[in-house]
Design a protein around this motif. Structure first.
Motif, PDB file in Angstrom:
ATOM      1  N   GLY A 178       0.816  -1.209   0.000  1.00 15.74           N
ATOM      2  CA  GLY A 178       0.000   0.000   0.000  1.00 15.74           C
ATOM      3  C   GLY A 178       0.847   1.254   0.000  1.00 15.74           C
ATOM      4  N   LEU A 181       1.962   2.390  -3.422  1.00 15.64           N
ATOM      5  CA  LEU A 181       0.942   3.151  -4.135  1.00 15.64           C
ATOM      6  C   LEU A 181       0.884   4.592  -3.637  1.00 15.64           C
ATOM      7  N   GLY A 236      -4.030   2.728  -1.544  1.00 14.68           N
ATOM      8  CA  GLY A 236      -2.796   2.713  -0.757  1.00 14.68           C
ATOM      9  C   GLY A 236      -3.047   2.961   0.716  1.00 14.68           C
TER      10      GLY A 236
END
Length: 506
Positions: A178, A181, A236
């Motif tokens: 995450g 991102l 994310g």
């Protein structure tokens, strides 16, 4: 400087703890608890001093780190959305240090990592620079691997064995994925801002907040930039918020973590994800947010129902609370996705309420496991006869979870329901069904664990210690206070929500 102190205090405490002799266990615990108490007092002072009538960022400070072309600064500030999160962190940290007195294995190293994690949490809530926000975000996440892998516990149901290392590694892999991102999206925002003539990571400068700032046009030179990049922030940060279907790390992480880490994990860390979506995604990319909010509220609804049904099927106390956290974070995601004043305000209050409630849940589950060395609901029963105070506190946490009037969960969920009914009526109906399922598994959990006949093997069990009672009692008082008198909290929260929703004209 007061916000800088909130970051510096736990960070410096962690460094000082590293200098303590390894065998001075009592001094280490006392020092850590004093730091936890100082952070709780500091959080209460900051929250009470916030002027909701003035609104906006307050207690601002800025320390330049790198000049042009990067323009990175440790810029601090607090608004009506982050103020209750600072208070929440202080309360949960104090409770977590109080219940950690039973940590016997390398307590010095445990508290060092815990303090570093707390410093990262405070940093995310009070910084206004995207670079440092990401830095503190990672500082809050990475200590979890060692805290779970070294001090955690494995789950064993006969043929089913889930080692603690599995939970630690799964948690870190998901959260680092995450983070990739998030960092990609932050670099994209910086690139777009630089192309528009504002090369900076400062959130206000990119968002155009302030009379002397020019808002960046993200669509200039990059068609549909907001639509393309908002999902990176949504997913994310959403991973840490337990967003379905990226939530599977969370229950396993909860179960493997030691009690204090479970309290911080569910009580505070999951809020970092939801806060990141609001503070970064919704502030910087409002057009992208409007495009993707129907998807977010749909996934949030799945969170509510899937988490509740999954909790209904669990036998491990920690798994029940872990999946319950996934379900309740769904209300947070639904509320913010409504872009409605009541819905978003309810989402922020739910972040606070759920943080206190789950910290209380995990503290009490830790008390039970420490005495019985079992979390299997199937073999527990009648514990109220030997653990009356624990049972009473657990009942309060459960009733807050199912939304009983007079407790904080009711106020927060009611606002989310109203906001959702006004914007996405069919999904609001599903959310109410999720609340009904919550009532089923909470009441069944209370009945099977604390009432009914007691197995003779639990005759020797003792109740919570004074420190554990003090920590749980503080959390219970907070749940009741917010439930009975939510106005001071909503005044502060609404000031931050009003500033946010200016970007979303009806």
């Amino acid at each position: 400087m007061i916000l800088f102190v909130t970051i510096l205090l736990p960070f410096a405490a962690g460094l000082l703890l590293a200098l303590f002799p390894r065998d001075r266990h009592r001094e280490i615990r006392v020092f850590s608890t004093i730091i936890g108490a100082a952070l709780a007092v500091l959080g209460a002072v900051i929250f009470s001093m916030y002027d909701y009538e003035e609104g906006g960022y307050q207690f601002t400070d800025s320390f330049q780190w790198l000049d042009a072309p990067l323009n990175i600064s440790l810029s601090l500030g607090l608004d009506g959305i982050s103020a209750p999160m600072v208070l929440l962190t202080g309360i949960v940290v104090l409770a977590a240090t109080m219940v950690s007195w039973n940590v016997q294995h390398r307590p010095r190293d445990f508290f060092v990592l815990l303090m570093m994690l707390v410093a990262g949490v405070y940093g995310v809530f009070v910084v206004r620079d995207l670079f440092f926000l990401f830095f503190f975000y990672e500082l809050a996440v990475l200590p979890m691997y060692l805290l779970i892998g070294v001090w955690g516990s494995s789950s064993d149901f006969g043929a089913f064995l889930r080692p603690k290392e599995y939970g630690a590694l799964k948690l870190v892999l998901f959260l680092v994925a995450g983070s990739v991102l998030v960092w990609t999206a932050i670099l994209g925002v910086y690139w777009a801002a630089a192309n528009a003539g504002t090369p900076t990571f400062l959130i206000e400068a990119v968002a155009g907040e302030g009379s002397d700032l020019q808002e960046v046009d993200f669509n200039e030179g990059f068609k549909h930039f907001q639509t393309l990049f908002f999902p990176l922030f949504m997913v994310g940060f959403g991973v840490l918020a337990g967003l379905w279907p990226f939530h599977t790390w969370s229950p396993d992480g909860h179960v493997a973590a030691p009690t204090a880490v479970s309290m911080l994990h569910a009580g505070v860390l999951m809020k970092l994800g939801a806060y990141g979506i609001i503070r970064v995604g919704m502030v910087l990319l409002p057009e992208g947010a409007e495009t993707w909010m129907p998807v977010l509220i749909g996934l949030g609804t799945v969170n509510v129902l899937y988490g509740a049904v999954s909790a209904l099927a669990q036998r491990d106390l920690k798994y029940v609370v872990g999946y319950s956290s996934v379900s309740h974070m769904g209300y947070v995601l639904m509320g913010m996705a409504t872009l409605d004043r009541l819905g978003v305000g309810g989402a922020v209050l739910q972040m606070f309420s759920h943080g206190i409630m789950t910290a209380l849940f995990f503290a009490l589950v830790g008390v039970i496991y420490d005495r019985a060395h079992v979390r299997d609901i199937g073999v527990l029963g009648g514990l109220s006869k030997r653990m009356g105070v624990t049972a009473a506190f657990f009942a309060v946490a459960g009733l807050a979870s199912l939304g009983l009037p007079g407790l904080s969960g009711f106020v927060a969920e009611f606002l989310v329901f109203v906001g959702t009914f006004r914007t996405y009526l069919p999904l609001a109906v599903l959310a109410v069904i999720g609340a009904a399922i919550t009532a089923v598994y909470i009441l069944r959990l209370l009945a099977s664990t604390f009432f009914g006949p007691m197995d003779p093997r639990w005759e020797h069990l003792g109740d919570a210690s004074r420190l554990e009672m003090g920590a749980a009692g503080m959390l219970v008082v907070t749940l009741v206070f917010v439930g009975v008198w939510p106005l001071p909290f909503m005044d502060v929260i609404n000031s931050g929500v009003a500033d946010l929703l200016v970007r979303y004209p009806a």
